[in-house]
Design a protein around this motif. Structure first.
Motif, PDB file in Angstrom:
ATOM      1  N   ALA A  28     -15.251  87.993  -2.480  1.00 21.32           N
ATOM      2  CA  ALA A  28     -14.132  87.172  -2.928  1.00 21.32           C
ATOM      3  C   ALA A  28     -13.328  86.736  -1.710  1.00 21.32           C
ATOM      4  CB  ALA A  28     -13.246  87.951  -3.887  1.00 21.32           C
ATOM      5  N   VAL A  29     -12.927  85.476  -1.711  1.00 23.41           N
ATOM      6  CA  VAL A  29     -12.135  84.922  -0.615  1.00 23.41           C
ATOM      7  C   VAL A  29     -10.927  84.209  -1.210  1.00 23.41           C
ATOM      8  CG1 VAL A  29     -12.116  83.310   1.333  1.00 23.41           C
ATOM      9  CG2 VAL A  29     -14.191  84.614   0.821  1.00 23.41           C
ATOM     10  N   ASP A  30      -9.766  84.526  -0.656  1.00 22.20           N
ATOM     11  CA  ASP A  30      -8.528  83.863  -1.054  1.00 22.20           C
ATOM     12  C   ASP A  30      -7.767  83.559   0.236  1.00 22.20           C
ATOM     13  OD1 ASP A  30      -6.262  82.874  -2.211  1.00 22.20           O
ATOM     14  OD2 ASP A  30      -5.786  84.661  -3.377  1.00 22.20           O
ATOM     15  N   GLY A  31      -7.918  82.356   0.732  1.00 28.17           N
ATOM     16  CA  GLY A  31      -7.294  81.999   2.013  1.00 28.17           C
ATOM     17  C   GLY A  31      -7.846  82.842   3.138  1.00 28.17           C
ATOM     18  N   ALA A  83      -5.208  91.492  -3.593  1.00 29.54           N
ATOM     19  CA  ALA A  83      -3.780  91.608  -3.900  1.00 29.54           C
ATOM     20  C   ALA A  83      -3.132  92.693  -3.048  1.00 29.54           C
ATOM     21  CB  ALA A  83      -3.581  91.896  -5.387  1.00 29.54           C
ATOM     22  N   LEU A  84      -3.835  93.815  -2.846  1.00 32.59           N
ATOM     23  CA  LEU A  84      -3.301  94.892  -2.000  1.00 32.59           C
ATOM     24  C   LEU A  84      -3.261  94.488  -0.526  1.00 32.59           C
ATOM     25  CD1 LEU A  84      -4.802  98.130  -3.574  1.00 32.59           C
ATOM     26  CD2 LEU A  84      -2.383  97.483  -3.397  1.00 32.59           C
ATOM     27  N   GLN A  85      -4.219  93.665  -0.110  1.00 29.36           N
ATOM     28  CA  GLN A  85      -4.178  93.174   1.267  1.00 29.36           C
ATOM     29  C   GLN A  85      -2.954  92.280   1.486  1.00 29.36           C
ATOM     30  OE1 GLN A  85      -7.902  91.528   2.882  1.00 29.36           O
ATOM     31  NE2 GLN A  85      -8.956  92.496   1.148  1.00 29.36           N
ATOM     32  N   LYS A  86      -2.647  91.474   0.480  1.00 33.17           N
ATOM     33  CA  LYS A  86      -1.498  90.561   0.581  1.00 33.17           C
ATOM     34  C   LYS A  86      -0.169  91.303   0.499  1.00 33.17           C
ATOM     35  CE  LYS A  86      -3.622  86.430  -1.410  1.00 33.17           C
ATOM     36  NZ  LYS A  86      -3.558  85.472  -2.534  1.00 33.17           N
ATOM     37  N   ASN A  87      -0.121  92.342  -0.318  1.00 34.21           N
ATOM     38  CA  ASN A  87       1.110  93.109  -0.544  1.00 34.21           C
ATOM     39  C   ASN A  87       0.801  94.598  -0.487  1.00 34.21           C
ATOM     40  OD1 ASN A  87       2.896  90.814  -1.279  1.00 34.21           O
ATOM     41  ND2 ASN A  87       1.371  90.580  -2.891  1.00 34.21           N
TER      42      ASN A  87
END
Length: 98
Positions: A28-31, A83-87
């Motif tokens: 999965a890739v998000d930005g 999500a945990l990587q982002k926050n």
């Protein structure tokens, strides 16, 4: 977020050409954030019944999902990882080193 499923390798019987194991990844890739997982699926010799020379990646992925790989749960776990990587809720370090 974009999730890509890939069959990275298969094991097959040379005598009859039937695939016995598929190695897969889901990424999965998000930005700038990426999460990935790897696993395998196995079948008894002769099941599935499409020989190695005639099978497509999409068919092998379908076999994996039909054999118990939970596509929805895997993609949810990858999304949770991103999500945990982002926050992040935890961190590491030593306060006496700057």
């Amino acid at each position: 977020m974009t999730t890509t499923w890939t069959i990275t390798q298969t094991n097959y019987e040379t005598a009859n050409g039937f695939i016995t194991t598929a190695h897969w990844t889901a990424t999965a890739v998000d930005g700038d954030y990426t999460a990935s997982t790897y696993s395998t699926c196995s079948w008894a010799d002769g099941t599935p019944t499409v020989p190695y020379a005639n099978v497509t990646e999409a068919e092998v992925l379908d076999w994996c999902w039909a054999s118990g790989v939970d596509k929805t749960a895997t993609e949810a776990a990858l999304a949770a990882n991103i999500a945990l990587q982002k926050n992040p809720v935890t961190a590491t370090g030593t306060p006496w080193t700057a």
